[in-house]
Design a protein around this motif. Structure first.
Motif, PDB file in Angstrom:
ATOM      1  N   LYS A  10     -10.493  -6.748  -4.823  1.00 26.75           N
ATOM      2  CA  LYS A  10     -11.063  -4.430  -4.306  1.00 26.75           C
ATOM      3  C   LYS A  10     -11.476  -4.248  -5.361  1.00 26.75           C
ATOM      4  CE  LYS A  10      -7.689  -6.773  -0.533  1.00 26.75           C
ATOM      5  NZ  LYS A  10      -6.736  -5.808   0.064  1.00 26.75           N
ATOM      6  N   HIS A  97     -14.277  -7.162   6.287  1.00 22.66           N
ATOM      7  CA  HIS A  97     -12.396  -6.861   5.359  1.00 22.66           C
ATOM      8  C   HIS A  97     -11.815  -5.826   6.304  1.00 22.66           C
ATOM      9  CE1 HIS A  97      -9.371  -5.631   3.739  1.00 22.66           C
ATOM     10  NE2 HIS A  97      -9.118  -7.207   2.867  1.00 22.66           N
ATOM     11  N   GLU A  99     -10.485  -2.809   5.644  1.00 23.54           N
ATOM     12  CA  GLU A  99     -10.157  -2.248   4.415  1.00 23.54           C
ATOM     13  C   GLU A  99     -11.578  -1.917   4.869  1.00 23.54           C
ATOM     14  OE1 GLU A  99      -9.080  -3.303   0.799  1.00 23.54           O
ATOM     15  OE2 GLU A  99      -6.969  -3.376   1.597  1.00 23.54           O
ATOM     16  N   GLU A 167      -6.286 -12.463   8.743  1.00 20.87           N
ATOM     17  CA  GLU A 167      -5.899 -11.144   8.097  1.00 20.87           C
ATOM     18  C   GLU A 167      -5.296 -10.096   8.778  1.00 20.87           C
ATOM     19  OE1 GLU A 167      -7.899 -11.702   3.468  1.00 20.87           O
ATOM     20  OE2 GLU A 167      -8.216  -9.397   4.439  1.00 20.87           O
ATOM     21  N   ALA A 171      -0.338  -7.071   7.837  1.00 20.83           N
ATOM     22  CA  ALA A 171      -0.004  -7.624   6.765  1.00 20.83           C
ATOM     23  C   ALA A 171      -0.370  -7.538   5.243  1.00 20.83           C
ATOM     24  CB  ALA A 171       0.548  -9.279   6.662  1.00 20.83           C
ATOM     25  N   GLY A 206      -2.951 -12.084   3.481  1.00 21.39           N
ATOM     26  CA  GLY A 206      -2.164 -10.315   3.804  1.00 21.39           C
ATOM     27  C   GLY A 206      -0.478 -10.613   2.858  1.00 21.39           C
ATOM     28  N   GLY A 228      -4.886 -10.984  -2.674  1.00 19.28           N
ATOM     29  CA  GLY A 228      -5.058  -9.819  -3.133  1.00 19.28           C
ATOM     30  C   GLY A 228      -4.065  -9.722  -4.617  1.00 19.28           C
TER      31      GLY A 228
HETATM   32  O1  LIG Z   1      -8.224  -9.980   0.415  1.00 19.76           O
HETATM   33  C1  LIG Z   1      -7.153  -9.994  -0.032  1.00 19.76           C
HETATM   34  C2  LIG Z   1      -6.585  -8.956   1.604  1.00 19.76           C
HETATM   35  O2  LIG Z   1      -6.877  -7.733   1.824  1.00 19.76           O
HETATM   36  C3  LIG Z   1      -5.139  -9.430   1.215  1.00 19.76           C
HETATM   37  O3  LIG Z   1      -4.139  -8.323   0.789  1.00 19.76           O
HETATM   38  P1  LIG Z   1      -2.490  -8.251  -0.047  1.00 19.76           P
HETATM   39  O4  LIG Z   1      -2.635 -10.056  -0.443  1.00 19.76           O
HETATM   40  O5  LIG Z   1      -2.661  -7.688  -1.116  1.00 19.76           O
HETATM   41  O6  LIG Z   1      -1.626  -8.356   0.473  1.00 19.76           O
END
Ligand SMILES: O=C[C@H](O)COP(=O)(O)O
Length: 261
Positions: A10, A97, A99, A167, A171, A206, A228
């Motif tokens: 990210k 994604h 986001e 995802e 989550a 997630g 992530g």
């Molecule tokens: O790109 C990965 C996902 O958005 C998962 O993020 P996370 O493992 O921090 O919940």
């Protein structure tokens, strides 16, 4: 069967931090790697080329981009194109994604345009889908996700390399709720039945951690994880890769033991 285990960083990591992470991965890969596992890392655009370089030539680790525009070039200030991320060393592009759908107005339509652009240039598309909490609460998770996938893959040429990451929005991230396996299986089974034959892998993402990775990898239809926070520290990512390699080895032993002689 190969398990795909990847991490998107990210909007984290400087180039120096990215190089340090990739250098540790390179050493671990050279020391034997993770049989049955395909690792991939998705740095911010500013670090794609330094990660590619730090991993070294012929690295087994796939490098991706977190986004790319549907046009190849032009007056799109602030955007990067598929040829540009490929030039930096990416062979995979993450698309859609939640986001980006929430904060950058990505729609099923623009996701489809981006999938087409990625596949047109011969890269692998990593398409992210998932339902918001209110859709899950209303019982519409499966239909919501199947509709997102149908839109994303509309017109996809045969033989394309596509990874799907399921995802659920509820989550993901610091406010995310850890999922129950049954909640995920309801959707991944449906995705596997509909698209399993054409997908390179079906990932879950997630709130993945070293505590739930093994169970998640045994969820019906799931052939990988997209991580992530738990993988932003290289030790966390290496731990997840070892768990996946164990799961792959066990699956191989079961397959060998049950194969017709
Ligand atoms: O790109 C990965 C996902 O958005 C998962 O993020 P996370 O493992 O921090 O919940």
């Amino acid at each position: 069967m190969v398990l795909w285990i990847g991490t998107s960083w990210k909007m984290t990591k400087t180039q120096a931090e990215a190089i340090a992470f990739a250098s540790r991965l390179r050493i671990a890969a050279a020391a034997g790697g993770w049989p049955g596992v395909q690792p991939f890392v998705v740095p911010p655009a500013t670090a794609i080329s330094v990660v590619r370089d730090a991993l070294g030539p012929d690295s087994p680790i796939v490098v991706g981009a977190q986004n790319a525009h549907w046009e190849d070039a032009g007056a799109w200030t602030g955007e990067v194109s598929v040829p540009q991320v490929a030039d930096a060393g990416a062979t995979l592009v993450e698309i859609g994604h939640s986001e980006r759908r929430e904060h950058f107005s990505e729609t099923d339509r623009t996701v489809n345009w981006k999938v087409r652009a990625v596949l047109r240039h011969g890269l692998t598309a990593l398409v992210c889908v998932g339902e918001p909490a209110e859709v899950r609460a209303a019982g519409g998770a499966r239909e919501h996700v199947l509709s997102q996938v149908a839109a994303a893959l509309d017109g996809m040429p045969g033989g394309s390399r596509v990874l799907l990451a399921y995802e659920p929005v509820w989550a993901i991230g610091e406010k995310g709720r850890k999922p129950a396996i049954d909640e995920i299986a309801e959707v991944t089974q449906a995705l596997d039945a509909e698209y399993g034959a054409v997908l390179t892998a079906l990932l879950y993402g997630g709130s993945v951690s070293t505590a739930n990775a093994r169970d998640l990898l045994h969820t019906p239809g799931v052939t990988g994880l997209f991580v992530g926070r738990s993988a932003w520290d290289v030790n966390g990512y290496l731990h997840l890769l070892r768990i996946a390699a164990d799961v792959a080895q066990e699956a191989g032993e079961v397959a060998a033991a049950t194969a017709p002689r």
